[in-house]
Design an enzyme around this catalytic site. Structure first.
Site, short mmCIF file in Angstrom:
data_model
loop_
_atom_site.label_atom_id
_atom_site.label_comp_id
_atom_site.label_asym_id
_atom_site.label_seq_id
_atom_site.Cartn_x
_atom_site.Cartn_y
_atom_site.Cartn_z
N THR A 6 -4.24 3.36 -8.85
CA THR A 6 -4.78 2.70 -10.04
C THR A 6 -5.22 1.27 -9.75
O THR A 6 -6.37 0.90 -10.01
CB THR A 6 -3.68 2.68 -11.14
OG1 THR A 6 -3.20 4.01 -11.28
CG2 THR A 6 -4.20 2.18 -12.44
N LYS A 32 6.38 -5.75 -6.11
CA LYS A 32 7.53 -6.56 -6.54
C LYS A 32 8.84 -6.11 -5.90
O LYS A 32 9.69 -6.92 -5.57
CB LYS A 32 7.65 -6.55 -8.07
CG LYS A 32 7.82 -5.18 -8.69
CD LYS A 32 6.82 -4.90 -9.76
CE LYS A 32 6.68 -3.40 -9.87
NZ LYS A 32 5.92 -2.87 -10.90
N GLU A 60 0.57 -12.85 -6.77
CA GLU A 60 0.47 -13.09 -8.22
C GLU A 60 0.63 -11.80 -9.03
O GLU A 60 1.26 -11.79 -10.09
CB GLU A 60 -0.91 -13.72 -8.53
CG GLU A 60 -1.12 -14.11 -9.96
CD GLU A 60 -0.20 -15.23 -10.42
OE1 GLU A 60 -0.36 -16.36 -9.97
OE2 GLU A 60 0.71 -14.95 -11.24
N GLY A 114 1.14 7.25 -21.02
CA GLY A 114 0.84 6.82 -19.65
C GLY A 114 1.36 5.42 -19.34
O GLY A 114 0.99 4.83 -18.34
N ASP A 124 13.07 -3.05 -12.63
CA ASP A 124 11.71 -3.60 -12.49
C ASP A 124 11.68 -5.05 -12.99
O ASP A 124 11.10 -5.93 -12.36
CB ASP A 124 10.73 -2.72 -13.27
CG ASP A 124 9.31 -3.27 -13.24
OD1 ASP A 124 8.61 -3.06 -12.24
OD2 ASP A 124 8.91 -3.94 -14.22
N LYS A 151 10.98 -8.66 -10.85
CA LYS A 151 10.03 -9.71 -11.25
C LYS A 151 10.75 -11.04 -11.45
O LYS A 151 10.22 -12.10 -11.10
CB LYS A 151 9.28 -9.27 -12.51
CG LYS A 151 8.35 -8.09 -12.24
CD LYS A 151 7.87 -7.44 -13.52
CE LYS A 151 6.97 -6.25 -13.23
NZ LYS A 151 6.77 -5.40 -14.41
N1 HSE Z 1 6.07 -0.51 -14.88
C1 HSE Z 1 5.77 -1.88 -15.13
C2 HSE Z 1 5.96 -2.19 -16.61
C3 HSE Z 1 4.39 -2.27 -14.80
O1 HSE Z 1 6.20 -1.30 -17.43
O2 HSE Z 1 5.87 -3.36 -16.96
C4 HSE Z 1 4.16 -2.64 -13.40
O3 HSE Z 1 4.87 -3.79 -13.05
#
Ligand code: HSE
Length: 432
Positions: A13, A102, A126, A184, A198, A202
């Site tokens: 993507t 990340k 970034e 999605g 996740d 970050k």
């Molecule tokens: N899966 C991540 C989110 C997006 O839902 O923010 C990519 O960093």
């Protein structure tokens, strides 16, 4: 005029989005860089999803990494295995690197930064934090004269979408997760999105840049949104609050607290109205004061927008500064490791939902345990009357130390009158 040659690893993507921007905006970018940006090779798995000249495309990543003409390698394959090998090889071959990965940076950042520094090359990342929002660039450059006090941020779009839908429709977590997947937004395996990992990846990257020291990933406290119940979303609303998955970093006396967890915030908080898949970062600098950045945290073009910004900056460095400048590397994060406060010592306010039998003396039993642990109740809601049945008692506490709250919860949940595990959600941004 020298052109800058780019090799792209991964044509999913984001990779396809980068190719589109570099192609559609070729003239505009040439003007801004001062030289043409040329895609030299692209490596992907299987058949290329977008039309490409056959000589550009290969299924062998290392062909791209080892191509002597390539100046900048753009890694968009993700994961920490093949991606790590390819990135280290590219850096050791003297290539500049742009990555949106990340997990790779959060878990192996120190190694990657050190190899980049040793090879005197640039590293742009970034796109690894908050998609299109230029947050790393803003913190690194725009806030360079500040000592950062705090970061409170929504950095995972999927969990923000799920919580926003639960808030708007009253639906349950499982239903809203299925909806996020159908739209999605969630990854095929949404575990990293909903369990807070996740967001922690970050936060590791953002806090290492903002606080100018390496934040060990393992030191970040992480809790996900899987346990959030519609009842708590409803009570939060009655308290003029909303529940968000927040990534929080605060510095005091050279020690950092870094945590990701569901959090109750007042409706008046700048992040309360950030809904759906949007990301937002509330950051306080000692001179700048509070700032809020918001935008799309994921998606093809939003993420590609940040990747292209890094390519342009590095191309500019190659043309005008190399080899004396490595402007993107967080050199500070290589040189010093941040001290992190253990979660047990963190001080905050709490929302509690105790499920207790509606009989005389229950409230005093619960408040006695809290008092014994030095925790003071700020306000309370008790709903309904149900003789011999369990009812929720909702409380907001004043500030308390995490270890005291954990001790109190253990005791409360052992009381005979308490019928279910007490729900505890940390509170942010509420005046005492
Ligand atoms: N899966 C991540 C989110 C997006 O839902 O923010 C990519 O960093």
């Amino acid at each position: 005029m020298k052109s800058i040659s780019i090799g792209i690893l991964g044509l999913g993507t984001v990779g396809s989005g980068v190719v589109q921007i570099l192609t559609e905006h070729a003239g505009l970018l040439e003007n801004r860089v001062g030289a043409p940006l040329r895609i030299k090779r692209i490596a992907g798995r299987g058949e290329a999803r977008i039309p490409l000249a056959p000589h550009l495309y290969t299924r062998d990543l290392m062909e791209v990494v080892r191509d002597p003409e390539i100046d900048i390698v753009v890694e968009l394959i993700g994961g920490t295995d093949i991606a790590r090998t390819a990135c280290l090889e590219a850096l050791n071959r003297g290539k500049h690197l742009v990555t949106a990965n990340k997990a790779l940076l959060a878990e192996h950042g120190l190694e990657i930064y050190r190899v980049a520094a040793a090879n005197r090359v640039d590293l742009g990342f970034e796109a690894s934090v908050c998609g299109a929002i230029p947050i790393l660039r803003s913190v690194r450059e725009g806030l360079v004269g500040n000592s950062i006090r705090s970061i409170v941020a929504i950095v995972n779009g999927t969990s923000n979408y799920i919580l926003s839908q639960m808030t708007d429709s009253g639906g349950r977590y499982g239903e809203m997760l299925a909806e996020a997947q159908a739209q999605g937004y969630a990854e095929a395996d949404p575990t990293l999105d909903v369990d807070g990992s996740d967001a922690a990846h970050k936060l590791q990257i953002l806090s290492s840049v903002a606080f100018r020291g390496y934040v060990p990933f393992e030191a970040i406290y992480v809790e996900g949104i899987q346990g959030i119940d519609p009842a708590d979303i409803g009570f939060a609303r009655e308290l003029n609050c909303t529940i968000k998955l927040l990534a929080i970093a605060k510095e005091e006396g050279g020690v950092l607290e870094v945590r990701v967890h569901p959090t109750l915030i007042p409706q008046s908080h700048p992040l309360a109205s950030v809904g759906g898949i949007y990301n937002a970062v509330h950051i306080v600098g000692d001179s700048a004061g509070p700032l809020v950045f918001s935008g799309l945290g994921a998606g093809q073009k939003p993420a590609a927008s940040s990747v292209v910004a890094d390519i342009v900056e590095i191309a500019h460095n190659i043309l005008f500064f190399r080899p004396s400048r490595s402007s993107l590397l967080p050199t500070n994060a290589i040189e010093s490791v941040m001290r992190v406060k253990p979660m047990e010592n963190v001080l905050c306010r709490y929302y509690l939902r105790v499920t207790a039998l509606d009989s005389p003396g229950v409230l005093s039993a619960v408040s006695h345990v809290l008092a014994e642990n030095g925790i003071s109740i700020a306000s309370m809601i008790q709903k309904g009357r149900a003789a011999q049945a369990a009812v929720p008692i909702v409380m907001l506490t004043h500030e308390a130390v995490e270890s005291a709250m954990r001790r109190a919860l253990e005791t409360i949940d052992r009381l005979e009158v308490v019928a279910a595990r007490t729900v505890c959600i940390r509170v942010e941004g509420m005046e005492e």
